[in-house]
Design a protein around this motif. Structure first.
Motif, PDB file in Angstrom:
ATOM      1  N   SER A 597       0.770  -1.190   0.060  1.00  0.00           N
ATOM      2  CA  SER A 597      -0.032   0.168  -0.093  1.00  0.00           C
ATOM      3  C   SER A 597       0.995   1.167   0.165  1.00  0.00           C
ATOM      4  N   HIS A 598       0.663   2.200  -1.022  1.00  0.00           N
ATOM      5  CA  HIS A 598       1.187   3.371  -1.049  1.00  0.00           C
ATOM      6  C   HIS A 598       0.614   4.201  -2.141  1.00  0.00           C
ATOM      7  N   LEU A 599       0.426   5.481  -2.000  1.00  0.00           N
ATOM      8  CA  LEU A 599      -0.591   6.345  -2.802  1.00  0.00           C
ATOM      9  C   LEU A 599       0.137   6.699  -4.071  1.00  0.00           C
ATOM     10  N   GLU A 600       1.425   6.908  -4.122  1.00  0.00           N
ATOM     11  CA  GLU A 600       2.161   7.375  -5.132  1.00  0.00           C
ATOM     12  C   GLU A 600       3.201   6.576  -5.663  1.00  0.00           C
ATOM     13  N   GLY A 601       3.809   6.855  -6.874  1.00  0.00           N
ATOM     14  CA  GLY A 601       4.920   6.115  -7.458  1.00  0.00           C
ATOM     15  C   GLY A 601       6.032   6.323  -6.539  1.00  0.00           C
ATOM     16  N   VAL A 602       6.925   5.166  -6.434  1.00  0.00           N
ATOM     17  CA  VAL A 602       8.075   5.442  -5.766  1.00  0.00           C
ATOM     18  C   VAL A 602       9.222   6.074  -6.404  1.00  0.00           C
ATOM     19  N   LYS A 603       9.623   7.131  -6.005  1.00  0.00           N
ATOM     20  CA  LYS A 603      10.747   8.027  -7.020  1.00  0.00           C
ATOM     21  C   LYS A 603      11.919   7.276  -7.069  1.00  0.00           C
ATOM     22  N   PRO A 604      12.531   7.487  -8.152  1.00  0.00           N
ATOM     23  CA  PRO A 604      14.089   6.760  -8.312  1.00  0.00           C
ATOM     24  C   PRO A 604      14.997   6.784  -7.315  1.00  0.00           C
ATOM     25  N   GLU A 605      15.066   7.894  -6.677  1.00  0.00           N
ATOM     26  CA  GLU A 605      16.019   8.240  -5.423  1.00  0.00           C
ATOM     27  C   GLU A 605      15.454   7.287  -4.324  1.00  0.00           C
ATOM     28  N   GLU A 606      14.145   7.230  -4.199  1.00  0.00           N
ATOM     29  CA  GLU A 606      13.761   6.270  -3.147  1.00  0.00           C
ATOM     30  C   GLU A 606      13.900   4.755  -3.422  1.00  0.00           C
ATOM     31  N   ILE A 607      13.963   4.413  -4.776  1.00  0.00           N
ATOM     32  CA  ILE A 607      14.237   3.006  -5.015  1.00  0.00           C
ATOM     33  C   ILE A 607      15.576   2.955  -4.843  1.00  0.00           C
ATOM     34  N   ALA A 608      16.665   4.020  -5.136  1.00  0.00           N
ATOM     35  CA  ALA A 608      17.863   3.771  -4.754  1.00  0.00           C
ATOM     36  C   ALA A 608      18.347   3.520  -3.577  1.00  0.00           C
ATOM     37  N   GLN A 609      17.351   4.417  -2.503  1.00  0.00           N
ATOM     38  CA  GLN A 609      17.706   4.310  -1.286  1.00  0.00           C
ATOM     39  C   GLN A 609      17.283   3.023  -0.558  1.00  0.00           C
ATOM     40  N   ILE A 610      16.459   2.300  -1.112  1.00  0.00           N
ATOM     41  CA  ILE A 610      15.632   1.029  -0.820  1.00  0.00           C
ATOM     42  C   ILE A 610      16.684  -0.155  -1.030  1.00  0.00           C
ATOM     43  N   GLU A 611      17.109   0.138  -2.397  1.00  0.00           N
ATOM     44  CA  GLU A 611      18.292  -0.935  -2.627  1.00  0.00           C
ATOM     45  C   GLU A 611      19.586  -0.953  -1.737  1.00  0.00           C
ATOM     46  N   THR A 612      19.858   0.310  -1.497  1.00  0.00           N
ATOM     47  CA  THR A 612      21.152   0.593  -0.752  1.00  0.00           C
ATOM     48  C   THR A 612      20.879   0.151   0.772  1.00  0.00           C
ATOM     49  N   ILE A 613      19.719   0.433   1.409  1.00  0.00           N
ATOM     50  CA  ILE A 613      19.437  -0.165   2.686  1.00  0.00           C
ATOM     51  C   ILE A 613      19.602  -1.776   2.617  1.00  0.00           C
ATOM     52  N   VAL A 614      18.745  -2.151   1.919  1.00  0.00           N
ATOM     53  CA  VAL A 614      18.765  -3.853   1.710  1.00  0.00           C
ATOM     54  C   VAL A 614      19.951  -4.630   1.420  1.00  0.00           C
ATOM     55  N   ASN A 615      20.773  -4.060   0.745  1.00  0.00           N
ATOM     56  CA  ASN A 615      22.109  -4.569   0.362  1.00  0.00           C
ATOM     57  C   ASN A 615      22.987  -4.495   1.616  1.00  0.00           C
ATOM     58  N   SER A 616      22.980  -3.518   2.173  1.00  0.00           N
ATOM     59  CA  SER A 616      23.624  -2.992   3.398  1.00  0.00           C
ATOM     60  C   SER A 616      23.363  -4.259   4.379  1.00  0.00           C
ATOM     61  N   GLN A 617      22.141  -4.560   4.809  1.00  0.00           N
ATOM     62  CA  GLN A 617      21.854  -5.540   5.386  1.00  0.00           C
ATOM     63  C   GLN A 617      22.299  -7.072   4.952  1.00  0.00           C
ATOM     64  N   ILE A 618      22.101  -7.299   3.785  1.00  0.00           N
ATOM     65  CA  ILE A 618      22.791  -8.494   2.881  1.00  0.00           C
ATOM     66  C   ILE A 618      24.270  -8.300   3.562  1.00  0.00           C
ATOM     67  N   ARG A 619      24.902  -7.403   3.350  1.00  0.00           N
ATOM     68  CA  ARG A 619      26.394  -7.600   3.387  1.00  0.00           C
ATOM     69  C   ARG A 619      26.547  -7.814   4.797  1.00  0.00           C
ATOM     70  N   ALA A 620      25.951  -7.441   5.785  1.00  0.00           N
ATOM     71  CA  ALA A 620      26.151  -7.441   7.177  1.00  0.00           C
ATOM     72  C   ALA A 620      26.287  -8.801   7.558  1.00  0.00           C
ATOM     73  N   ASN A 621      25.542  -9.670   6.733  1.00  0.00           N
ATOM     74  CA  ASN A 621      25.696 -11.251   6.841  1.00  0.00           C
ATOM     75  C   ASN A 621      25.309 -11.763   8.319  1.00  0.00           C
ATOM     76  N   THR A 622      24.350 -11.324   8.668  1.00  0.00           N
ATOM     77  CA  THR A 622      23.674 -11.782  10.115  1.00  0.00           C
ATOM     78  C   THR A 622      22.944 -12.903   9.878  1.00  0.00           C
ATOM     79  N   GLU A 623      22.957 -13.704  11.155  1.00  0.00           N
ATOM     80  CA  GLU A 623      22.204 -14.734  10.930  1.00  0.00           C
ATOM     81  C   GLU A 623      20.792 -14.740  11.055  1.00  0.00           C
ATOM     82  N   VAL A 624      19.988 -15.447  10.181  1.00  0.00           N
ATOM     83  CA  VAL A 624      18.602 -15.464  10.135  1.00  0.00           C
ATOM     84  C   VAL A 624      17.996 -16.565  11.124  1.00  0.00           C
ATOM     85  N   THR A 625      17.326 -16.030  12.239  1.00  0.00           N
ATOM     86  CA  THR A 625      16.914 -16.742  13.280  1.00  0.00           C
ATOM     87  C   THR A 625      15.458 -17.242  13.462  1.00  0.00           C
ATOM     88  N   THR A 626      14.914 -18.254  13.838  1.00  0.00           N
ATOM     89  CA  THR A 626      13.504 -18.625  13.750  1.00  0.00           C
ATOM     90  C   THR A 626      13.366 -18.899  15.165  1.00  0.00           C
TER      91      THR A 626
END
Length: 877
Positions: A597-626
């Motif tokens: 849910s979101h009212l408007e298109g995601v701006k290119p700079e927001e897409i870039a920011q989202i990718e950066t955040i996700v990839n920084s979490q990936i690089r942190a290589n933390t354990e996935v716990t259940t």
């Protein structure tokens, strides 16, 4: 007592009686397609009453937010015109699931209402009703509680059939049902009305405040009433009604909750009369619209979104009637958050989001309100009789976005009716015309009857040996499969993940000596896993042992896409706001798709920011716990649950990322560490419905392949432009600038040619009654060139009627012009309507210029001849 104090007192009282205090469920019922909105406190406990859901408690209490504004339970028309009807209200309730029954339920209600420790209502002001045949309830009230016989009213079958009574409740035509007992409050002799069951019962003197439903029987299809093994209790008391009594007022709009909203609405609209019906409508509607938006509903033209839209627009129109400035409605949200934010903190968190949704809807509706009202007023002025035609109401809805309720409101104010059947008929006709045929794959596993359950082993292993429980071919149970059979195979235990929560089912093989069954998909039926595929070799019988081998590469790729989806969800909420919630997902081995849910298109700079955040979490290589947790403990821990998803009492809580960046309830399969995901690349972002966006992305090797393809495309463009990947952007900008310059030069040449053509064509004009009439064709000319030529001809000819026609690549354009001095005699729009049929076209426009488009170039000459005849007739009149 303030309304908030009453709400707290109710929950505290029943907590002291051993009830679990359960939070209000959302206004969109989970797992119940029969309801448009949550309309009673029992909705979230429906499966408990039906015996389909076992909770850790057998008695519960809640203050449930409810909406009644669509479907079977619709109070919208009465809102603002009566003292107690609302689109949004809170239902205080206590519930017993096979625990206590009539005696305790009745005594609880009486103690809470009359005890000095709680509400301390005078007993002489209360009276009760019971189902006429319910002697047990009558005796409890009379002999144990001490309510005098003259204050107990027996209500029989007053709705025309056996057990059809105001005091007999049923979940449906069949299923749980039983008698109920209601408690009424007497507002006093100064208010007209009689007690329940009397001819004057519809008056406002005696008001129902509490209903205790006793689920005592199960009604069979043949009408038999079978006693339930575990009778249950469902009660409800409206917070607004009991608040009015406790605050010594008669109308719900006089209680503290509404007074604050009425004051705020009055300041925004300029209306100081708190009893004004329009002001009451606005105060009511800000509650329902805000909470619907909080729970994920957005304005649209279908389903729940349409109901929300019509409530918003009804409020806006009533503000319009009060002379309120455009854009007033969304400004009421902070006042609502101040009143109800303590009880519902999500309203405070999402205040800005709610305001934005309402503001955008206000802006959209403001564009059409005046025009729609003008059309409706014209229709009413020409009305014969007292009923607005259904087709008129539908035109207002379909063309101008006028909800039917607004038309009905206007009609009510002018003592008119609306042909609702005609409106519905027009609506049905439109839906039938618009319904597109679709090809849907049938779920050939649906409805299969399979006992027991399949034990899922796939969290820890990709291979196991299991026994064949059942075999199905063409939807029918069989004892044996032979080579070549397409079928469904069910094992007692399996490592294959069944499609669920958006994650695709596993593929692979089931094998034994001489037997190979290729699994093309895995899904669920109840608690069993269905292995769908084809028997490649051998034969299989029920009871055989098979080794299940999951396609490990696909499983791993699917798992990392699923884990990336969780990180993406958390990043979206971080960048776009906490209003973002999942509206659907698909996870396969080669991509992920996430709807939110979101009212408007995601701006290119927001897409870039989202990718950066996700990839920084990936690089942190933390354990996935259940962790396996109780569902209530999981929610209290902050784990995000998918709305509408049904969870068992014990759930899997998945955590990943730095500082638990993402914590969600999820039964899917996942990476062991975030680093296993490798890389996330968002491939697309788009809108798929009103307020719903979709992101597609790839991870791991699929992401690297995607980037390689993008680089290859970039290098190909660079070579074509005789540049490099480093300067391709500059090269493209230069090319665009050159293209624009050439377009300007081309337009200038067209203008010169048009001027020249205009001079040449002017000589062909004919004089008819002192007016220059010209009908000519300029094949190959586009619309802009035709318009320039038309202006040139008007200036040159003075008083003139002109028709120009063009055939450009099979597309016909007719352009008619009338000089201002002739508009009283002829209109360009009439000219194109007369001529357009000759070219199989249609069109329209202003009196001085009109345009039509067509497909039949062979009819151009006939169209021009028709124009000459039309001009002759117009000038002769």
């Amino acid at each position: 007592m303030k309304s908030s104090d009453i709400r707290k007192a109710f929950l505290d009282y029943f907590a002291s009686k051993g009830h679990e205090v359960v939070p209000s469920s959302p206004l969109i019922p989970g797992n119940d397609p029969t309801l448009l909105f949550t309309n009673a406190g029992m909705v979230q406990f429906k499966d408990c009453f039906l015996g389909k859901d076992q909770r850790s408690y057998t008695r519960a209490t809640s203050s449930q937010r409810c909406v009644r504004a669509g479907g079977k339970h619709n109070d919208l028309e009465n809102v603002g015109y009566t003292a107690r009807h609302h689109t949004f209200f809170e239902m205080l309730g206590n519930f017993s699931f096979g625990d206590y029954f009539k005696e305790d339920a009745i005594k609880f209600a009486w103690e809470f209402l009359t005890s000095p420790q709680w509400l301390n209502l005078p007993t002489e002001k209360l009276m009760v009703t019971v189902y006429a045949e319910d002697d047990e309830a009558y005796d409890i009230w009379n002999k144990q509680v001490g309510v005098p016989a003259d204050k107990i009213v027996r209500i029989g079958d007053n709705k025309g059939a056996r057990y059809a009574s105001d005091n007999f409740w049923a979940m449906g035509d069949t299923g749980p049902c039983g008698p109920c007992t209601e408690i009424f409050y007497d507002h006093g002799e100064h208010i007209w009305g009689g007690p329940p069951g009397s001819p004057e019962e519809d008056g406002d003197r005696f008001i129902e405040i509490w209903n205790n439903v006793f689920m005592q029987f199960e009604r069979k299809e043949n009408g038999d009433m079978i006693p339930l093994p575990k009778p249950s209790v469902d009660t409800g008391m409206g917070l607004e009604r009991i608040s009015a009594i406790m605050q010594g007022v008669h109308s719900n709009y006089e209680i503290d909750l509404f007074q604050a909203l009425l004051k705020a609405a009055g300041e925004l609209t300029g209306c100081k009369d708190s009893e004004n019906k329009s002001l009451r409508v606005i105060a009511d509607h800000i509650r329902s619209t805000s909470f619907l938006i909080v729970d994920g509903v957005l304005p649209s033209n279908e389903g729940r979104g349409y109901v929300l839209r019509r409530i918003i627009r009804r409020a806006i129109r009533h503000g319009h009637m009060l002379g309120a400035p455009l854009g007033f409605f969304h400004k009421l949200v902070p006042a609502l958050a101040e009143q109800m934010g303590d009880a519902y903190p999500e309203l405070v968190t999402l205040t800005a989001h709610v305001q934005k949704v309402l503001r955008l809807e206000e802006e959209q509706f403001a564009k059409t309100l005046d025009k729609g009202m003008g059309i409706l007023n014209e229709a009413i002025a020409g009305l014969k009789g007292d009923t607005i035609p259904g087709e008129t109401a539908f035109k207002l809805y379909d063309t101008y976005g006028f909800p039917f309720d607004l038309t009905a409101d206007v009609a009510r104010e002018r003592d008119l009716k609306v042909d609702e059947d005609g409106f519905n008929a027009a609506m049905d006709k439109q839906r039938e015309m618009a319904r597109a045929a679709g090809n849907f794959a049938g779920n050939y596993g649906k409805g299969l009857e399979i006992d027991g359950s399949t034990e899922f082993l796939g969290y820890t292993q990709l291979e196991n040996t299991g026994a064949v429980k059942a075999l199905f071919k063409d939807g029918v149970a069989v004892e044996q499969l032979n080579a070549g059979d397409e079928a469904i195979l069910v094992l007692d235990e399996t490592a294959f993940y069944a499609e669920s929560g958006g994650q695709a089912g596993d593929t692979g093989f089931l094998k034994a000596n001489g037997v190979v069954f290729q699994v093309k998909d895995t899904s669920k039926e109840g608690k069993n896993h269905l292995h769908k595929g084809v028997l490649v070799e051998g034969s299989v019988k029920v009871g055989d042992q098979l080794t299940a081998s999951v396609d490990a590469e696909k499983r791993q790729s699917t798992a990392i896409h699923h884990s990336a989806t969780h990180l993406l969800h958390a990043a979206l909420r971080k960048v776009l706001g906490e209003h973002v919630s999942q509206k659907g997902s698909l996870v396969t081995y080669d991509k992920l798709r996430f709807d939110f849910s979101h009212l408007e298109g995601v701006k290119p700079e927001e897409i870039a920011q989202i990718e950066t955040i996700v990839n920084s979490q990936i690089r942190a290589n933390t354990e996935v716990t259940t962790r396996l947790m109780n569902i209530d403990d999981a929610r209290e821990s902050g784990a995000m649950a998918l709305f509408g998803e049904k969870y068992d009492d014990e759930v899997r809580v998945l955590s990943m990322g730095v500082d638990n960046f993402s914590v969600e309830l999820c039964g899917g399969t996942h990476a062991k560490r975030t680093g296993d995901i490798g890389l996330l690349k968002i491939s697309s972002e788009s809108g798929i419905a009103a307020g719903i966006r979709r992101i597609e992305a790839v991870v791991g090797q699929a992401a690297l392949d995607y980037i390689a393809r993008e680089e290859a495309t970039l290098n190909s463009i660079a070579r074509a432009l005789k540049g490099s990947a480093d300067n391709v952007g500059d090269k493209v900008e230069q090319l665009i600038a050159r293209s624009r310059q050439l377009e300007k030069e081309l337009d200038a040449l067209k203008s010169k040619l048009a001027s020249s053509a205009g001079s040449d064509l002017a000589a062909n004009a004919k004089d008819i009654h002192g007016v220059n009439v010209l009908a000519a064709r300029l094949d190959g000319a586009d619309v802009d060139a035709l318009r320039t030529t038309l202006d040139q001809l008007k200036n040159k000819l003075g008083s003139a009627l002109i028709m120009l026609a063009s055939d450009a690549d099979g597309k016909v354009t007719l352009l008619a012009g009338v000089t201002k001095d002739l508009i009283g005699k002829a209109k360009a729009g009439d000219a194109v309507k007369e001529c357009a049929p000759y070219v199989d076209g249609r069109g329209g426009g202003k009196p001085e210029m009109a345009q039509a488009g067509g497909q039949n170039a062979a009819g151009i000459d006939d169209a021009l001849a028709a124009f000459s005849r039309w001009a002759e007739a117009a000038l002769s009149a």
